[in-house]
Design a protein around this motif. Sequence first.
Motif, mmCIF file in Angstrom:
data_model
loop_
_atom_site.group_PDB
_atom_site.id
_atom_site.type_symbol
_atom_site.label_atom_id
_atom_site.label_comp_id
_atom_site.label_asym_id
_atom_site.label_seq_id
_atom_site.Cartn_x
_atom_site.Cartn_y
_atom_site.Cartn_z
ATOM 1 N N ASP A 123 34.429 46.675 41.440
ATOM 2 C CA ASP A 123 33.794 45.770 40.477
ATOM 3 C C ASP A 123 34.800 45.313 39.428
ATOM 4 N N ARG A 124 35.615 46.244 38.943
ATOM 5 C CA ARG A 124 36.590 45.907 37.910
ATOM 6 C C ARG A 124 37.609 44.901 38.431
ATOM 7 N N ASN A 126 37.348 42.862 40.983
ATOM 8 C CA ASN A 126 36.747 41.568 41.289
ATOM 9 C C ASN A 126 36.508 40.760 40.008
ATOM 10 N N THR A 127 36.187 41.416 38.887
ATOM 11 C CA THR A 127 36.019 40.729 37.613
ATOM 12 C C THR A 127 37.346 40.154 37.131
ATOM 13 N N GLN A 130 38.400 37.032 39.022
ATOM 14 C CA GLN A 130 37.763 35.794 38.592
ATOM 15 C C GLN A 130 38.491 35.163 37.409
#
Length: 370
Positions: A123-124, A126-127, A130
């Motif tokens: 999650d980290r 992928n953030t 972005q």
Amino acid sequence: MKFYPYILCLAAGVVLASCGGNKNAQQQGPPPPTAVSVVKVTRGSATYYDEFPATVTALREVEIQPQVAGNITGIFFQDGQRVRKGQKLYTIDPQQYRASYDQAVANLNVQKANLNRAQKDADRYNTLAQQDAVAKQLVDNANATLEAAKMQVAAAEASIQQVATNLKYTTIYAPMDGTIGISQVRLGAAVAPGSTPLNTISSDDPIAADIQVDESEISRFIQLQGDKSAVRDSTFILMLPSGGKYPYPGSVQIIDRAVDPQTGTLRVRIAFPNPQKQLKAGLAANVRVKNSTGKPELLIPYKAVTEQMSEYFVWAVGDSSKATQRKVTLGPRINEKVVVRNGLDEGETIVTEGTQKVREGAKVKVSDKL
């Protein structure tokens, strides 16, 4: 020479005596008629029983096999008692399987923790991706690690199911209602899958008798299977080894799927009520099956028949009281009588007693005192 006249006289006497003997024999005439008992050939009901060797067998039978290896730590029944489905029968030492289960649970918790960490990392990254703040390779590695962690959790869960199943199999329950046999193992005995069965449970009411019928009889037994009235009458009678009749009639339960090509026979299973548990699996007996030709048949006493070289004959008495031997073709035997297929006509007279004294063409005399 002086004895010559005496010899002539003696010879003459012998000749005269012989002539007189022949004259007396001619005067005696034929021998007296042979005394016999006779009966008229009549038609009657040709209902009889075919008899088949049978083996008593359970309609349902289950062998109790161990599914895991270990030592027997508990036996919870009496040999030969009736058991119910779900009743506990045996226990196998569960310690090693419980330890394996605990280990599998611990491993699953570890894998879940790894999955949680891999999820957060993915999650980290992928953030950050972005925001174009991290290299794409790091994002790909984080996602791959997450997928591997998910697979590790799935593998740990499958391992728990396996060891849980093994732990469950350490307790053996009755798979059906029935009578359990004598245990083949005792406390402390080592068992393993594929070894000798621990025991056998079989149903005993109703119970069955297996017979082998000729392929020519298949249609007859199919018809009897569909005949509901045969359940209530004496179409199927079980004869016990003692010679007595079993008190309950049977009915066709199962007809096997195929004929044995080596013997030309088909197995038929006849079910019988067994409320007193009198019948036991493995018992050797005979099954009598009622049969009928459906029409009156020629019937004669079986004692009137003589057998010669696998052929059958009777003595028929004509109008002049002379006996003539007749070759006959026999059908089924019905108690003390037998069906005659060919060789006799209704109303003819045949000899029933004294047949051993009768000769072809000789006169006979009917007598009731033989």
